[in-house]
Design a protein around this motif. Structure first.
Motif, PDB file in Angstrom:
ATOM      1  N   LEU A 179       0.883  -1.246  -0.033  1.00  0.00           N
ATOM      2  CA  LEU A 179       0.012   0.109  -0.107  1.00  0.00           C
ATOM      3  C   LEU A 179       0.841   1.202  -0.103  1.00  0.00           C
ATOM      4  N   VAL A 180       1.866   1.333   1.022  1.00  0.00           N
ATOM      5  CA  VAL A 180       2.665   2.282   1.044  1.00  0.00           C
ATOM      6  C   VAL A 180       3.412   2.671  -0.326  1.00  0.00           C
ATOM      7  N   ASP A 181       3.983   1.626  -0.797  1.00  0.00           N
ATOM      8  CA  ASP A 181       4.915   1.728  -1.894  1.00  0.00           C
ATOM      9  C   ASP A 181       4.144   2.376  -3.201  1.00  0.00           C
ATOM     10  N   GLU A 182       2.709   2.084  -3.242  1.00  0.00           N
ATOM     11  CA  GLU A 182       2.037   2.399  -4.464  1.00  0.00           C
ATOM     12  C   GLU A 182       1.680   3.710  -4.135  1.00  0.00           C
ATOM     13  N   VAL A 183       1.226   4.248  -2.884  1.00  0.00           N
ATOM     14  CA  VAL A 183       1.161   5.665  -2.749  1.00  0.00           C
ATOM     15  C   VAL A 183       2.347   6.397  -3.140  1.00  0.00           C
ATOM     16  N   MET A 184       3.411   6.112  -2.438  1.00  0.00           N
ATOM     17  CA  MET A 184       4.747   6.789  -2.956  1.00  0.00           C
ATOM     18  C   MET A 184       5.162   6.879  -4.410  1.00  0.00           C
ATOM     19  N   ALA A 185       4.923   5.818  -4.991  1.00  0.00           N
ATOM     20  CA  ALA A 185       4.983   5.786  -6.573  1.00  0.00           C
ATOM     21  C   ALA A 185       4.256   6.773  -7.296  1.00  0.00           C
ATOM     22  N   VAL A 186       2.995   7.001  -6.911  1.00  0.00           N
ATOM     23  CA  VAL A 186       2.173   7.745  -7.849  1.00  0.00           C
ATOM     24  C   VAL A 186       2.117   9.225  -7.185  1.00  0.00           C
ATOM     25  N   LEU A 187       2.623   9.377  -5.845  1.00  0.00           N
ATOM     26  CA  LEU A 187       2.611  10.754  -5.298  1.00  0.00           C
ATOM     27  C   LEU A 187       3.101  11.865  -6.146  1.00  0.00           C
TER      28      LEU A 187
ATOM     29  N   LEU B 152       3.536   6.900   6.995  1.00  0.00           N
ATOM     30  CA  LEU B 152       2.601   6.463   6.287  1.00  0.00           C
ATOM     31  C   LEU B 152       2.161   4.935   6.835  1.00  0.00           C
ATOM     32  N   HIS B 153       3.482   4.208   6.714  1.00  0.00           N
ATOM     33  CA  HIS B 153       3.550   2.843   7.273  1.00  0.00           C
ATOM     34  C   HIS B 153       2.829   2.845   8.768  1.00  0.00           C
TER      35      HIS B 153
ATOM     36  N   GLN C 195      -1.010  15.533   1.796  1.00  0.00           N
ATOM     37  CA  GLN C 195      -1.823  15.045   0.483  1.00  0.00           C
ATOM     38  C   GLN C 195      -1.208  13.612   0.276  1.00  0.00           C
ATOM     39  N   ALA C 196      -0.308  13.219   0.927  1.00  0.00           N
ATOM     40  CA  ALA C 196       0.156  11.836   0.777  1.00  0.00           C
ATOM     41  C   ALA C 196      -0.738  10.811   1.683  1.00  0.00           C
ATOM     42  N   LEU C 197      -1.011  11.625   2.916  1.00  0.00           N
ATOM     43  CA  LEU C 197      -1.821  10.960   3.902  1.00  0.00           C
ATOM     44  C   LEU C 197      -3.273  10.608   3.384  1.00  0.00           C
ATOM     45  N   SER C 198      -3.735  11.590   2.672  1.00  0.00           N
ATOM     46  CA  SER C 198      -4.957  11.372   2.033  1.00  0.00           C
ATOM     47  C   SER C 198      -4.846  10.336   0.872  1.00  0.00           C
ATOM     48  N   ALA C 199      -3.761  10.528   0.105  1.00  0.00           N
ATOM     49  CA  ALA C 199      -3.615   9.463  -1.089  1.00  0.00           C
ATOM     50  C   ALA C 199      -3.723   8.036  -0.405  1.00  0.00           C
ATOM     51  N   VAL C 200      -2.910   7.779   0.811  1.00  0.00           N
ATOM     52  CA  VAL C 200      -2.871   6.441   1.301  1.00  0.00           C
ATOM     53  C   VAL C 200      -4.216   6.000   1.810  1.00  0.00           C
ATOM     54  N   LEU C 201      -4.927   6.833   2.241  1.00  0.00           N
ATOM     55  CA  LEU C 201      -6.266   6.764   2.746  1.00  0.00           C
ATOM     56  C   LEU C 201      -7.108   6.209   1.708  1.00  0.00           C
TER      57      LEU C 201
END
Length: 366
Positions: free
Chosen positions: A247-255, A277-278, A315-321
């Motif tokens: 999950l976190v890897d996906e968010v960081m890749a598209v952020l 995020l983890h 915004q990264a927190l919003s994205a991971v949610l």
């Protein structure tokens, strides 16, 4: 009782100044001088060292101390506790019984547990302090070899609740009652009772008083995790935990594409973002384990504030949610927890008091 007219509060301020500057020599001198002047060792521990250490945590959360500075200050506090324990005024013979004090497996915040251990020694207990990150297997082995009257188990972070539950169950199965303590067990120790602890204390003095009153040994074998917490049958906490790294890897890749401002983050800021995020996913696991959506919602909002204070992309927190919502849409409890947390974060991001906070940017919770 304070010796003479000197208030202990003045000592506390002097100690804080030493701690803030990571001045070990001055910090140790402050506590030794207080003890030499007749202040009680317990008061020095709990009214000088402990409040200063709490201020360290607040300053870190406000981004006024770096992680390295926080670690340095904590090391100085620990050294000051050692100085108190070594002072002649702290030599009290053991006369009440034996207690094992330990931190749950994976728990590295030792200072709260150590303060409890030292207060219990001052009250006349024989104390075995096992320190940080004690595996359940090693803890139980110690119990069998020493036969204590009780275990004081510390858990500072709710993410350690599943392993704390295993430790509570194993200790009680060995016939030793458990006194739980630490912020990880929730307000008023709500999770301590849920996980089967025999007692809970919210402070070092409270722990000493509870042990002095006596805690009866367990009269029956403890229930299994599934028997004690029937909601675990859905395995949602395990499924979320298995997917956490992806999950976190996906968010960081598209952020960077979704939020171009995140490209300005330094390497250190990116590292902090990944850590935050983890931890969010870990808190979802913990919330599902104890079946408390408020635990996840509260931590999500707090994380948003911390990220803003560090000038990290909230915004990264919003994205991971958002990613979590999609990944776990087939899990009813997880979906409900995530939805509540997203709504709470959205309110936090758009509240008048936070919209202008550095690091908030123009992102939304969407």
């Amino acid at each position: 009782m304070s010796p003479g007219a000197e208030p202990l509060g003045s000592r506390a301020e002097s100690f804080w100044a030493a701690l803030e500057n990571a001045d070990e020599h001055s910090a140790v001198a402050q506590v030794n001088e207080a003890l030499d002047r007749g202040f009680a060792p317990e008061d020095v521990l709990l009214e000088v060292i402990a409040p200063a250490q709490r201020r360290v945590g607040v300053r870190w959360a406000e981004n006024r101390l770096t992680v390295a500075q926080e670690h340095a200050a904590t090391a100085v506090s620990d050294r000051a506790v050692t100085a108190v324990a070594a002072h002649p005024a702290a030599r009290v013979p053991a006369r009440l019984g034996r207690v094992t004090v330990a931190c749950a497996d994976g728990e590295w915040h030792t200072l709260p547990a150590r303060l409890v251990a030292e207060v219990l020694r001052l009250r006349g207990w024989h104390v075995d302090f096992l320190g940080a990150h004690v595996s359940t297997r090693h803890l139980v082995s110690h119990l069998h070899s020493t036969g204590p009257d009780a275990v004081a188990l510390s858990c500072s972070l709710p993410v350690r609740l599943p392993v704390a539950h295993a430790a509570v169950t194993a200790c009680r199965a060995a016939g030793v009652p458990v006194l739980a303590g630490g912020a990880g067990f929730g307000p008023g120790g709500r999770y301590a009772r849920l996980l089967g602890a025999d007692a809970w204390a919210g402070s070092a003095r409270g722990a000493a008083e509870r042990l002095a009153a006596g805690i009866a040994p367990p009269s029956a074998l403890p229930p299994t995790a599934e028997e004690a917490l029937p909601h675990l049958a859905d395995r949602e906490h395990a499924l979320v935990e298995e997917a956490s790294r992806r999950l976190v890897d996906e968010v960081m890749a598209v952020l960077p594409e979704r939020f171009p401002r995140s490209r300005e983050c330094t390497g250190r800021q990116r590292e902090y973002t990944v850590e935050d995020l983890h931890r969010v996913v870990e808190y979802l696991v913990a919330a599902l384990y104890v079946d408390d959506p408020g635990l996840f919602e509260g931590f999500t909002v707090w994380t948003g504030r911390i990220m803003a204070a560090r000038n990290l992309p909230v915004q990264a927190l919003s994205a991971v949610l958002e990613t979590m919502a999609g990944t776990f849409r087939e899990l009813p409890r997880a979906s409900a927890y995530i939805a509540a947390a997203r709504a709470a974060l959205g309110r936090e991001l758009h509240s008048p008091s936070t919209e202008s906070t550095p690091g908030r940017g123009n992102g939304s919770a969407g």
